[in-house]
Scaffold this active site. Structure first.
Site, PDB file in Angstrom:
ATOM      1  N   ASP A  13       2.266  -1.820   0.552  1.00 59.39           N
ATOM      2  CA  ASP A  13       3.497  -2.191  -0.135  1.00 59.39           C
ATOM      3  C   ASP A  13       4.481  -1.030  -0.260  1.00 59.39           C
ATOM      4  O   ASP A  13       5.236  -0.932  -1.232  1.00 59.39           O
ATOM      5  CB  ASP A  13       3.193  -2.748  -1.541  1.00 59.39           C
ATOM      6  CG  ASP A  13       2.262  -3.942  -1.491  1.00 59.39           C
ATOM      7  OD1 ASP A  13       2.380  -4.730  -0.539  1.00 59.39           O
ATOM      8  OD2 ASP A  13       1.435  -4.087  -2.398  1.00 59.39           O
ATOM      9  N   GLU A  14       4.501  -0.171   0.728  1.00 62.03           N
ATOM     10  CA  GLU A  14       5.371   1.009   0.684  1.00 62.03           C
ATOM     11  C   GLU A  14       6.822   0.649   1.008  1.00 62.03           C
ATOM     12  O   GLU A  14       7.717   1.482   0.837  1.00 62.03           O
ATOM     13  CB  GLU A  14       4.878   2.067   1.692  1.00 62.03           C
ATOM     14  CG  GLU A  14       3.503   2.666   1.370  1.00 62.03           C
ATOM     15  CD  GLU A  14       2.360   1.884   2.029  1.00 62.03           C
ATOM     16  OE1 GLU A  14       2.619   0.775   2.540  1.00 62.03           O
ATOM     17  OE2 GLU A  14       1.233   2.381   2.020  1.00 62.03           O
ATOM     18  N   LYS A  16       7.362  -1.271   4.103  1.00 61.60           N
ATOM     19  CA  LYS A  16       7.342  -1.298   5.575  1.00 61.60           C
ATOM     20  C   LYS A  16       8.302  -2.379   6.098  1.00 61.60           C
ATOM     21  O   LYS A  16       9.058  -2.139   7.043  1.00 61.60           O
ATOM     22  CB  LYS A  16       5.901  -1.594   6.069  1.00 61.60           C
ATOM     23  CG  LYS A  16       4.909  -0.501   5.666  1.00 61.60           C
ATOM     24  CD  LYS A  16       3.485  -0.824   6.121  1.00 61.60           C
ATOM     25  CE  LYS A  16       2.827  -1.967   5.388  1.00 61.60           C
ATOM     26  NZ  LYS A  16       2.570  -1.737   3.970  1.00 61.60           N
ATOM     27  N   GLY A  40       1.980  -8.654   2.930  1.00 60.58           N
ATOM     28  CA  GLY A  40       3.202  -9.315   2.485  1.00 60.58           C
ATOM     29  C   GLY A  40       4.334  -8.334   2.682  1.00 60.58           C
ATOM     30  O   GLY A  40       4.404  -7.311   1.999  1.00 60.58           O
ATOM     31  N   HIS A  41       5.184  -8.587   3.670  1.00 60.22           N
ATOM     32  CA  HIS A  41       6.276  -7.652   3.985  1.00 60.22           C
ATOM     33  C   HIS A  41       7.600  -8.314   3.627  1.00 60.22           C
ATOM     34  O   HIS A  41       7.991  -9.314   4.232  1.00 60.22           O
ATOM     35  CB  HIS A  41       6.246  -7.284   5.476  1.00 60.22           C
ATOM     36  CG  HIS A  41       4.979  -6.581   5.877  1.00 60.22           C
ATOM     37  ND1 HIS A  41       4.675  -6.247   7.159  1.00 60.22           N
ATOM     38  CD2 HIS A  41       3.935  -6.139   5.136  1.00 60.22           C
ATOM     39  CE1 HIS A  41       3.504  -5.641   7.196  1.00 60.22           C
ATOM     40  NE2 HIS A  41       3.029  -5.568   5.975  1.00 60.22           N
ATOM     41  N   GLN A 220      -0.843  -3.198   5.543  1.00 57.68           N
ATOM     42  CA  GLN A 220      -1.605  -2.429   4.552  1.00 57.68           C
ATOM     43  C   GLN A 220      -1.153  -0.960   4.534  1.00 57.68           C
ATOM     44  O   GLN A 220      -0.096  -0.646   5.037  1.00 57.68           O
ATOM     45  CB  GLN A 220      -3.127  -2.528   4.808  1.00 57.68           C
ATOM     46  CG  GLN A 220      -3.733  -3.882   4.480  1.00 57.68           C
ATOM     47  CD  GLN A 220      -3.527  -4.941   5.524  1.00 57.68           C
ATOM     48  OE1 GLN A 220      -3.813  -4.726   6.692  1.00 57.68           O
ATOM     49  NE2 GLN A 220      -3.041  -6.090   5.130  1.00 57.68           N
ATOM     50  N   THR A 297      -0.017 -12.056  -3.548  1.00 56.39           N
ATOM     51  CA  THR A 297      -0.779 -12.718  -4.621  1.00 56.39           C
ATOM     52  C   THR A 297      -0.036 -12.744  -5.957  1.00 56.39           C
ATOM     53  O   THR A 297      -0.505 -13.380  -6.897  1.00 56.39           O
ATOM     54  CB  THR A 297      -2.132 -11.993  -4.835  1.00 56.39           C
ATOM     55  OG1 THR A 297      -1.866 -10.628  -5.167  1.00 56.39           O
ATOM     56  CG2 THR A 297      -3.006 -12.068  -3.602  1.00 56.39           C
ATOM     57  N   ARG A 299       0.055 -10.460  -8.045  1.00 58.71           N
ATOM     58  CA  ARG A 299      -0.629  -9.627  -9.057  1.00 58.71           C
ATOM     59  C   ARG A 299       0.218  -8.406  -9.408  1.00 58.71           C
ATOM     60  O   ARG A 299       0.887  -7.846  -8.536  1.00 58.71           O
ATOM     61  CB  ARG A 299      -1.981  -9.134  -8.501  1.00 58.71           C
ATOM     62  CG  ARG A 299      -3.022 -10.215  -8.371  1.00 58.71           C
ATOM     63  CD  ARG A 299      -4.308  -9.651  -7.795  1.00 58.71           C
ATOM     64  NE  ARG A 299      -4.181  -9.340  -6.376  1.00 58.71           N
ATOM     65  CZ  ARG A 299      -5.136  -8.772  -5.647  1.00 58.71           C
ATOM     66  NH1 ARG A 299      -6.280  -8.419  -6.214  1.00 58.71           N
ATOM     67  NH2 ARG A 299      -4.962  -8.535  -4.369  1.00 58.71           N
TER      68      ARG A 299
END
Ligand code: GDP
Ligand code: IMO
Ligand code: MG
Length: 422
Positions: A13-14, A16, A40-41, A220, A297, A299
């Site tokens: 989650d950087e 990308k 998730g991008h 990831q 998700t 979260r």
């Protein structure tokens, strides 16, 4: 002519997706090489926003070729849904190609994800681990190409489903799989994507050899890599730049640019050690300002300061030729900004990432002065002049010095335009 790999340098989650959308303009092919719909991008252009899970983040450029490589695991339902959503939004996917060697996530994979050991890892429950396990164990896996031999597929599904029902029984759950329905769904899936199924390694190598620009999109982050991450709190595929070659079927000699993406701080979703995690007001502030909730998700993401032990390690693993720093805007308004330079363990200071015992380390911080609050106009001026406030410049120069890697871009918002290119 350039063949680039873009990878996450932390726990995912950087940003990308945003950076790929930004640089995709210069590339002819954008290729996903690992993971599945655990990724998730997010890409945002004006009022248009997509959270992509399988399709490469170049969708706003319909003329570019997009490839789902052999290293990806595909959930048929998710892929069909994603294709439909993108096409309904008016973006053509006629140039989307799918590797015939990619593995398929089947209903039992999703049932098996989240039971037993996987439950303590806090996986995305998308069937990723069980599907890659079957890939490695070989005889219980089904690839895209296997959907063409219908008789064999039928037989395989019968055998595998019985085995999986037994395996699920071990965890005191029970499941009965309707193999006829699964078979029909898979054939329906194949028919819908048939024109897109290709031996994509030939496609990609031919593109490279004919002078096309190729971008390999990682999913990831490096610390979720099955070999080099915080095992067992990792994902089930290789994530680092080396995996781009196996996951797309191209030789390492073709790679000439490796872009490492890192946030200006750190986040992590799921369980596992996270030395610089902030379980306090500052952590909450990072989550709130950075809107740190999972794209896949939903979260809440765990938040903490930037960790240079991590970044130096992942720059080394990936051979990053440049760094892109995202979400610098989230640090606006912090009076002090900390960055972890070392870990302390058993009374000693270390600056290397360790293979176990990470939960026992105490981070050692260097403190930087914050640069205050910046308005949209301030950021616009900074972008135009490329002159950063002194405090921000000090922070970024320190990162460059420690990682020995040049920062090539600085992202200060989710939009394409909110980026400074140095
Ligand atoms: P990915 O998995 O690496 O593609 O990252 P995600 O899309 O899961 O998460 C990154 C989130 O941060 C997304 O919601 C982006 O829209 C957002 N984002 C990306 N860059 C920036 C930035 O520089 N500043 C801010 N505030 N948000 C950003
Ligand atoms: P992107 O591409 C953040 C995490 C999960 C869990 C662990 C294992 O958006 O950066 P899995 O379902 O893969 O078996 O879960 O890995 N994880 C991610 N965290 N971003 C991701 O992808 C992730 N993909 C997996 O939260 O802790
Ligand atoms: Mg993400």
């Amino acid at each position: 002519m350039v063949t680039s790999i873009l990878v996450g340098m932390q726990w995912g989650d950087e940003g990308k997706g945003k950076i790929i959308d930004l640089i995709a303009e210069k590339y002819d092919y954008i290729i996903r090489f690992n993971g599945g719909n655990n990724a998730g991008h997010t890409i945002k252009v004006g009022d248009k926003k997509f959270g992509l899970h399988l399709i490469p983040s170049g969708i706003f450029y319909p003329e570019k070729n997009k490839i789902i490589g052999n290293g990806v695991v595909i959930d048929p339902e998710v892929l069909l849904k994603e294709i439909k959503e993108i096409e309904q939004a008016g973006y053509s996917l006629k140039n989307l190609f799918i590797s015939d060697r990619a593995h398929i996530i089947l209903p039992w994979h999703k049932e098996l994800d989240g039971v037993s050991v996987a439950a303590s890892i806090g996986t995305t429950k998308r069937g990723i681990g069980p599907s890659y396990s079957d890939k490695c164990s070989r005889n219980t896996a089904i690839r895209i190409v296997d959907l063409f031999d219908e008789n064999k597929l039928k037989e395989q599904l019968e055998i595998i489903s019985k085995l999986k029902e037994k395996t699920i029984g071990i965890y005191e759950k029970s499941s009965q799989f309707n193999t006829k329905e699964i078979f029909n769904n898979l054939i329906d899936f194949r028919k819908k994507i048939e024109s897109k199924i290709k031996n994509t390694s030939y496609l990609i190598n031919e593109a490279i050899n004919s002078g096309k620009n190729v971008l390999l999109e990682g999913a990831q982050g490096s610390l979720l890599d099955i070999d080099h991450g915080t095992f067992p709190y990792v994902t089930s595929s290789n994530v680092i730049s080396g995996a781009a070659c196996t996951g797309a079927g191209i030789p390492p000699t073709k790679i000439n640019r490796i872009i490492g993406i890192t946030k200006a701080y750190t986040t992590r979703v799921g369980t596992g050690p996270f030395p610089t995690e902030l379980n306090n007001k500052e952590g909450e502030l990072l989550r709130e300002k950075g809107n740190e909730f999972g794209t896949t998700t939903g979260r809440p993401r765990r938040c903490g300061w930037l960790d240079l032990v991590v970044l130096k390690y992942t720059c080394m693993l990936n051979g990053a030729t440049e760094l892109v720093i995202t979400k610098i805007d989230v640090l606006d308004g912090f009076e002090e900004i900390k960055v972890c330079t070392h870990y302390e363990i058993d009374g000693k200071q270390i600056d290397r990432f360790i293979s176990s015992g990470l939960e026992k380390v105490t981070p050692v911080y260097k403190t930087f002065k914050g640069w205050g609050n910046l308005s949209k106009e301030d950021w616009e001026k900074i972008k135009e002049s490329k002159k950063l406030p002194k405090e921000m410049n000090d922070y970024l120069k320190f990162i460059e010095k420690e990682t020995k890697t040049k920062i090539s871009m600085l992202s200060f918002g989710p939009e394409r335009e909110e980026t400074i290119i140095f």
